[in-house]
Scaffold this active site. Sequence first.
Site: not given
Ligand SMILES: Cc1cc2nc3c(=O)[nH]c(=O)nc-3n(C[C@H](O)[C@H](O)[C@H](O)COP(=O)(O)OP(=O)(O)OC[C@H]3O[C@@H](n4cnc5c(N)ncnc54)[C@H](O)[C@@H]3O)c2cc1C
Length: 645
Positions: A52, A338
Amino acid sequence: MDLFTEGDPIADTRAPDGPIETRWERRRFEAKLVNPANRRKMTVIVVGTGLAGGSAAATLAEQGYRVKSYCYQDSPRRAHSIAAQGGINAAKNYRNDGDSVHRLFYDTVKGGDFRSRESNVHRLAEVSVNIIDQCVAQGVPFAREYGGLLDTRSFGGAQVQRTFYARGQTGQQLLLGAYQALERQIGLGNVEMNSRHEMLELIVVDGKARGIVVRDMVTGEITSEFADAVVLASGGYGNVFYLSTNAKGCNVTATWRAHRKGAYFANPCYTQIHPTCIPVSGDHQSKLTLMSESLRNDGRVWVPKARGDDRDPREIPEDERDYYLERIYPSFGNLVPRDIASRAAKNVCDEGRGVGPTKLGVYLDFADAIDRLGRKAIEAKYGNLFEMYERITGEDPYEVPMRIYPAVHYTMGGLWVDYDLQSTIPGLFVIGEANFSDHGANRLGASALMQGLADGYFVLPNTVANYLAAGPFEKVDATHPAAVEARRDVEDRIQRLLAIDGDRTVDSFHRELGQIMWEHCGMERSEAGLRKAIDEIRALRDQFWQRVRVPGNGEGLNQSLEKAGRVADFFELAELMCIDALHREESCGGHFRAEHQTPEGEAQRDDERFAYVAAWEFTATGEPSVLHKEDLNFEYVHPTQRSYK
Ligand SMILES: Cc1cc2nc3c(=O)[nH]c(=O)nc-3n(C[C@H](O)[C@H](O)[C@H](O)COP(=O)(O)OP(=O)(O)OC[C@H]3O[C@@H](n4cnc5c(N)ncnc54)[C@H](O)[C@@H]3O)c2cc1C
């Protein structure tokens, strides 16, 4: 004291009406634009570099805004998104198997147990097709068929094959795509990248989000950073349960700090428990491992028919096995959503038919698929997952069925946002898993990556302009009283944690908190259990502030200090999760209340009383939160008792 009070209802004032297929198009047209020359004058802070945040930062910079990006890892490409395995949904209908934008929309609203917004979900389904084009153009190596066309597979809750994948490493490949786009903008000087920086506070000036307070995790330096808008893309909070499939660093601090500053927190109790994880093997563990849902395309889930049957699974004849998902849900079989698969696994284990040393496990068996397709084909699809399983358990899944059990995986709750992805604090936008998202009470597999990239590449870059069109806003610097106060709060909290100098580690508190949450706010909740949990959480939190031991100081790398701050926030969140779960006297999706089930043991919703988003407002420490309800209206997909039979 009351656990909460009820305030005025909340409405999503940005949500357009009219025919659902035209809503996003119209919102984009009606939203104000910022001309390219003015974009250069404006700064946007993006916290998070997962799918994201990475995609949002790259896109905003490409559009011409100045971007400051933050993550706590040593590199943006180590964000937790890299762990995603199985795939990403898109309504491309390349298979010609009956898929469409409308069907993806329908499946997602139904899969979420009718607790999400129709307008948002439709937009997500529309944008899904652009994501695949964008990622292919970036060079993301999606799996292809022999003829060179993009391959797809099935995920739970769907009867079509709409999931695009890159073996079992889809998140990694997608993140490398977003990361390259981000790196390009870093190289061009449009993005200032701040790795190893943790946001510890939000700065709100005259009611608007204008900056953040961050701690350099290597030097300990605390600084205030300013911008015209702040975007939180900080991921989910499943680690409140201590054991989860999330990366160890995942935490709630960024969104919780914003919540304390006025951003409402929506549906905190909606937690996804994923059915196919490697079972817990003992109390030494600090992390659980997911076995991707994609495995349910070819693996068959079963337990012995007889209780306590300890034979080697290969010695149990076919007619003594219970392929319970295929038996109970013949239409969807092993590919039920799920929440349904997790509860079914729990039920057979509760009946005494669980397998493995702890008896909290069921088999996921590939023998049929290997016979039908050959080992090579299975290796090509799932090789890295099989390898990972073998490395962790010492068992070869090509020979012996895998053992799996449900585990905490994802959080559908998060900061409340309107259709523009703006929180209740003007200028604070929230994207990806950090917002309360489009998944209602249960997320379908392969939809988190879709939502994160939809938000980052396509939705936010349009909607944030509508807000920034009124900018650039008056300059703020570190001497502003709101910035001084935010910074002082951060410093005081760090000092307070260091000064306790108690006798228990942060991890020991976190583990105990996780046990309370898993027991009472996990796969099944009850009124008595939730009330007990609230009392236990409060008592443990009091102990934490008296007995936690954080060695070292704040002037350099100190992982205990980092963890202590995060666990302190988890304590507050945990209480709100239990209150949310307690007040929702129905079962829906990932929220299963023991008191509310059908005679067959399925979730029993109460649409009359609970077809709303619960948006919680923080008042003051120790004071009850205020509940604001956002009514959900269904014009296109009419709520019914979900059936996958
Ligand atoms: C093992 C596993 C497998 C998965 N497989 C799938 C799949 O096959 N298909 C699917 O659709 N979804 C899957 N998911 C879910 C999906 O991966 C996540 O929901 C998604 O990647 C989240 O993306 P995001 O960008 O919102 O957050 P994240 O990728 O968690 O990124 C969070 C970011 O915020 C930063 N951050 C957080 N707090 C702070 C702070 N206080 N200060 C500075 N930086 C901060 C971190 O450093 C990181 O850069 C899976 C999840 C897991 C656990």
